[in-house]
Write a protein that holds these residues in place. Structure first.
Motif, PDB file in Angstrom:
ATOM      1  N   ALA A  89       5.736 -38.090  16.879  1.00 45.43           N
ATOM      2  CA  ALA A  89       5.529 -36.855  16.121  1.00 45.43           C
ATOM      3  C   ALA A  89       4.207 -36.201  16.489  1.00 45.43           C
ATOM      4  O   ALA A  89       4.130 -34.971  16.650  1.00 45.43           O
ATOM      5  N   ALA A  90       3.159 -37.017  16.631  1.00 44.32           N
ATOM      6  CA  ALA A  90       1.867 -36.467  17.044  1.00 44.32           C
ATOM      7  C   ALA A  90       1.963 -35.819  18.415  1.00 44.32           C
ATOM      8  O   ALA A  90       1.399 -34.744  18.657  1.00 44.32           O
ATOM      9  N   LEU A  91       2.707 -36.449  19.297  1.00 45.35           N
ATOM     10  CA  LEU A  91       2.830 -35.952  20.665  1.00 45.35           C
ATOM     11  C   LEU A  91       3.522 -34.595  20.720  1.00 45.35           C
ATOM     12  O   LEU A  91       3.095 -33.699  21.457  1.00 45.35           O
ATOM     13  N   VAL A  92       4.592 -34.425  19.943  1.00 42.04           N
ATOM     14  CA  VAL A  92       5.377 -33.187  20.045  1.00 42.04           C
ATOM     15  C   VAL A  92       5.031 -32.183  18.957  1.00 42.04           C
ATOM     16  O   VAL A  92       5.591 -31.084  18.930  1.00 42.04           O
ATOM     17  N   GLY A  93       4.117 -32.547  18.036  1.00 42.96           N
ATOM     18  CA  GLY A  93       3.645 -31.584  17.045  1.00 42.96           C
ATOM     19  C   GLY A  93       4.481 -31.468  15.794  1.00 42.96           C
ATOM     20  O   GLY A  93       4.722 -30.364  15.303  1.00 42.96           O
ATOM     21  N   LEU A  94       4.920 -32.608  15.232  1.00 41.40           N
ATOM     22  CA  LEU A  94       5.695 -32.622  14.000  1.00 41.40           C
ATOM     23  C   LEU A  94       4.944 -33.374  12.910  1.00 41.40           C
ATOM     24  O   LEU A  94       4.186 -34.301  13.185  1.00 41.40           O
TER      25      LEU A  94
END
Length: 402
Positions: free
Chosen positions: A132-137
């Motif tokens: 989630a941190a990687l893709v912005g969620l």
């Protein structure tokens, strides 16, 4: 797989593996879950989605993971050669990152802003928070209060990654209750979230989707063992709670009848006690968390309280494809106790300098029994589904009390 194999080892259009699976949901959730199924089917057929996922698995996770010949363990046990599929070497330390990246990419594709999930040992929670941190969620993780205390380092990791961690105090305060809690939040606002289920469980399409994302494990292992030994293994061994790491390894070998497939579930403090999570061994057919599968029930017909030294596998159900594979005789399921898993944890650490997760230690414990019964020409692959950093304080305390 050819068409006949596909029909045996793949779910039908309603998500059933034989009699197991489906999407047993209240009417108000049927639409949102059908939306997830349609979105996954479209993504699965989109080369751009697959290309992005494979790129992340290679450049971010570090795949392919090693297939390691455990020479010292092999010598210690006698009998078969033992290979370890080193999912513990993945970024975040377990196999869970394989499917959480897929789920996060799917959520983004669907226009969701949040992902929500349960976690037991914390490995799925850490992996989902990472993805989630990687893709912005935004990310929300529900975790049984017992596991919050037992797996504190993973709680810290999740929070550092920006996830909201919700301790669950109800009932047995473990994985089953974490699933219940997360699902209730999702059910109240399905348009906001993608429920990123942490195993091959739940309503269709999750048993298929998570298996597909995890199948990279078996595809790699198959190619790697053919390169190393020039032939397929005689047996595969993996721990089973919900069963995602096991299905990931097993999937590529299902058509190969010469390969024994063995799932190892938690006998806890003994099958004769109420302190176990041996669903395949002692469960019966029923419904749980949106699927028709094998379930451990108590005397009142409710899902039973369960126990395992491995927090990630103390679940009163099992993925429906596992129930199907047992029913058709393609896979066998055994159990090992907490003490046997703890012994295997120490044995692998001493012989190979590899500290396994307590969940993975269940698989190693069965290898300890199996390898000496086979010839030196035989080959066993065990899935080392996660590393044991999260467990060392708990193990140290347990050994001090022994």
């Amino acid at each position: 797989m050819n068409d006949t194999q596909t029909s045996v080892y793949r779910a039908d259009e309603n998500g059933y593996f034989g009699e197991f699976g489906g999407a047993i949901l209240p009417p108000f959730l049927a639409g949102p879950m059908a939306e997830v199924a349609a979105a996954y089917e479209a993504a699965r057929q989109d080369p751009a989605f697959e290309e992005e996922l494979q790129s992340l698995l290679s450049k971010y996770v570090g795949r392919p993971s090693l297939l390691y010949f455990a020479e010292n363990l092999t010598r210690e046990l006698g009998g078969a050669k033992v290979y370890l599929k080193r999912e513990d070497l993945n970024h975040t330390g377990a196999h869970k990152i394989n499917h959480t990246l897929g789920e996060a990419l799917l959520a983004k594709r669907m226009g969701k802003k949040k992902v929500i999930a349960e976690t037991g040992a914390g490995q799925h929670g850490v992996a989902l928070a990472t993805a989630a941190a990687l893709v912005g969620l935004d990310c929300e993780i529900h975790m049984g209060a017992i596991d919050v205390e037992k797996q504190h380092p993973n709680v810290v990791r999740m929070e550092l990654l920006g996830a909201k961690v919700v301790p669950v105090e109800r009932g047995g305060r473990s994985l089953k209750e974490a699933v219940d809690s997360a699902f209730e939040v999702y059910a109240a606002a399905p348009d906001e979230y993608l429920f990123a289920i942490g195993s091959v469980v739940g309503p269709h399409p999750f048993p298929t989707m998570v298996r597909d994302f995890q199948s990279v494990v078996g595809r790699e292992a198959r190619a790697q063992i053919l390169e190393a030994e020039g032939r397929l293994p005689d047996a595969l061994v993996a721990c089973v709670g919900g069963g995602s790491n096991a299905m990931g390894l097993f999937d590529a070998f299902l058509p190969d009848d010469s390969v024994r497939i063995i799932g190892v579930e938690p006998a806890g403090e003994g099958l004769g006690t109420e302190r176990h999570a041996a669903t395949m061994t002692l469960g019966r057919v029923g419904d749980l968390h949106g699927m028709h599968t094998k379930v451990l029930f108590d005397e009142s017909g409710e899902p039973a309280p369960v126990h395992s030294i491995g927090s990630g596998i103390d679940y009163p159900g099992v993925g429906p494809q596992h129930a199907h594979l047992e029913q058709i005789g393609r896979a066998e399921y055994v159990s090992v106790t907490d003490d046997e898993a703890l012994d295997a944890f120490q044995l692998l650490t001493r012989t190979e300098g590899i500290i396994p997760a307590l969940e993975s230690s269940h698989a190693i414990a069965h290898v300890v029994k199996l390898a000496p019964t086979l010839s030196p020409e035989s080959i066993v692959i065990a899935n080392l589904s996660g590393r044991g950093d999260k467990d060392v304080d708990f193990v140290a305390e347990r050994l001090r009390r022994a």
